[in-house]
Write a protein that holds these residues in place. Structure first.
Motif, PDB file in Angstrom:
ATOM      1  N   GLY A 194       9.254   1.932   3.659  1.00 30.29           N
ATOM      2  CA  GLY A 194       9.994   3.030   3.055  1.00 30.29           C
ATOM      3  C   GLY A 194       9.124   4.227   2.785  1.00 30.29           C
ATOM      4  N   GLY A 195       9.743   5.231   2.202  1.00 31.90           N
ATOM      5  CA  GLY A 195       9.016   6.446   1.885  1.00 31.90           C
ATOM      6  C   GLY A 195       9.833   7.335   0.981  1.00 31.90           C
ATOM      7  N   ASP A 253      -6.466   4.322   9.532  1.00 29.13           N
ATOM      8  CA  ASP A 253      -5.104   3.782   9.604  1.00 29.13           C
ATOM      9  C   ASP A 253      -4.257   4.703  10.477  1.00 29.13           C
ATOM     10  N   VAL A 254      -3.456   4.098  11.328  1.00 29.76           N
ATOM     11  CA  VAL A 254      -2.527   4.828  12.184  1.00 29.76           C
ATOM     12  C   VAL A 254      -1.115   4.423  11.760  1.00 29.76           C
ATOM     13  N   LEU A 255      -0.393   5.372  11.153  1.00 32.55           N
ATOM     14  CA  LEU A 255       0.967   5.131  10.706  1.00 32.55           C
ATOM     15  C   LEU A 255       1.902   5.540  11.836  1.00 32.55           C
ATOM     16  N   GLN A 271       0.851  -1.197   0.000  1.00 34.61           N
ATOM     17  CA  GLN A 271       0.000   0.000   0.000  1.00 34.61           C
ATOM     18  C   GLN A 271       0.880   1.239   0.000  1.00 34.61           C
ATOM     19  N   THR A 272       0.516   2.194  -0.856  1.00 33.38           N
ATOM     20  CA  THR A 272       1.231   3.462  -0.919  1.00 33.38           C
ATOM     21  C   THR A 272       0.289   4.573  -0.464  1.00 33.38           C
ATOM     22  N   TYR A 273       0.693   5.278   0.588  1.00 36.63           N
ATOM     23  CA  TYR A 273      -0.033   6.453   1.074  1.00 36.63           C
ATOM     24  C   TYR A 273       0.612   7.660   0.408  1.00 36.63           C
ATOM     25  N   ILE A 281       4.452   7.170   1.709  1.00 30.52           N
ATOM     26  CA  ILE A 281       4.834   6.140   2.670  1.00 30.52           C
ATOM     27  C   ILE A 281       4.350   4.817   2.090  1.00 30.52           C
ATOM     28  N   VAL A 282       5.232   3.799   2.095  1.00 29.36           N
ATOM     29  CA  VAL A 282       4.910   2.502   1.516  1.00 29.36           C
ATOM     30  C   VAL A 282       4.915   1.436   2.608  1.00 29.36           C
ATOM     31  N   THR A 283       3.886   0.574   2.579  1.00 29.50           N
ATOM     32  CA  THR A 283       3.791  -0.543   3.513  1.00 29.50           C
ATOM     33  C   THR A 283       3.716  -1.847   2.724  1.00 29.50           C
ATOM     34  N   ALA A 284       4.104  -2.951   3.348  1.00 33.22           N
ATOM     35  CA  ALA A 284       4.005  -4.264   2.713  1.00 33.22           C
ATOM     36  C   ALA A 284       3.860  -5.320   3.800  1.00 33.22           C
ATOM     37  N   GLY A 285       2.945  -6.268   3.569  1.00 31.01           N
ATOM     38  CA  GLY A 285       2.776  -7.338   4.529  1.00 31.01           C
ATOM     39  C   GLY A 285       1.568  -8.186   4.227  1.00 31.01           C
TER      40      GLY A 285
END
Length: 163
Positions: free
Chosen positions: A132-133, A157-159, A103-105, A112-116
């Motif tokens: 990453g970001g 969502d809480v980053l 997911q890219t915010y 901000i990029v998340t993966a899982g």
């Protein structure tokens, strides 16, 4: 101009500047941020599937993409998010599939990029790594968790950014 009037005028300018800096931080970070935490309310905008078979269930390798709008807790639009998930588990309904998601915010001042791994039926226990970001979030790390539900939004969502 008298000294007292000049001091009041400078105080007003300083207060306005501080408010502008705070407003910029809240709008660009998209957040009500405490320490290094960004909270965004998510609104579903659309989705699509790439499926390898018929029926409602996702098979291994099927792909789901989701587009979301992001809104700060104060109601300001702060960006968008895009998610791509691949079913890496057995054939299952979307809510019960084991999905590998990226997911890219996208905020005004960076991404901000998340993966899982995600199961939509178990979002209460969500803890997805921030991998990453870019821009203001260059080198970001931490995790994303679910926030308390808010009426009118599909999720919160809480980053939680480290360091």
């Amino acid at each position: 101009m008298r000294l007292r009037t000049r001091v009041i005028a400078l105080s007003l300018v300083a207060a306005a500047l501080a408010a502008a800096i705070l407003d910029h931080f809240v709008l660009s970070a998209g957040a009500q941020a405490t320490d290094r935490e960004i909270t965004v309310r998510m609104k579903f905008k659309g989705s699509s599937y790439v499926k390898h078979g018929r029926g409602e269930q996702l098979r291994p390798g099927d792909v789901l993409t989701v587009r979301l709008a992001m809104v700060s807790p104060s109601g300001v639009a702060v960006g968008s998010a895009n998610t791509e998930c691949v079913n890496v588990g057995r054939k299952a309904a979307v809510a019960n599939a084991t999905l590998q998601c990226v997911q890219t915010y996208r905020f005004r001042d960076g991404q901000i990029v998340t993966a899982g791994l995600v199961k939509f039926s178990a979002l209460d226990d969500l803890a997805i790594p921030i991998v990453g970001g870019s821009g203001a979030y260059r080198g970001a790390s931490g995790q994303v968790t679910s926030g308390a539900p808010v009426k009118g939004f599909d999720s919160v969502d809480v980053l939680q950014l480290d360091g």
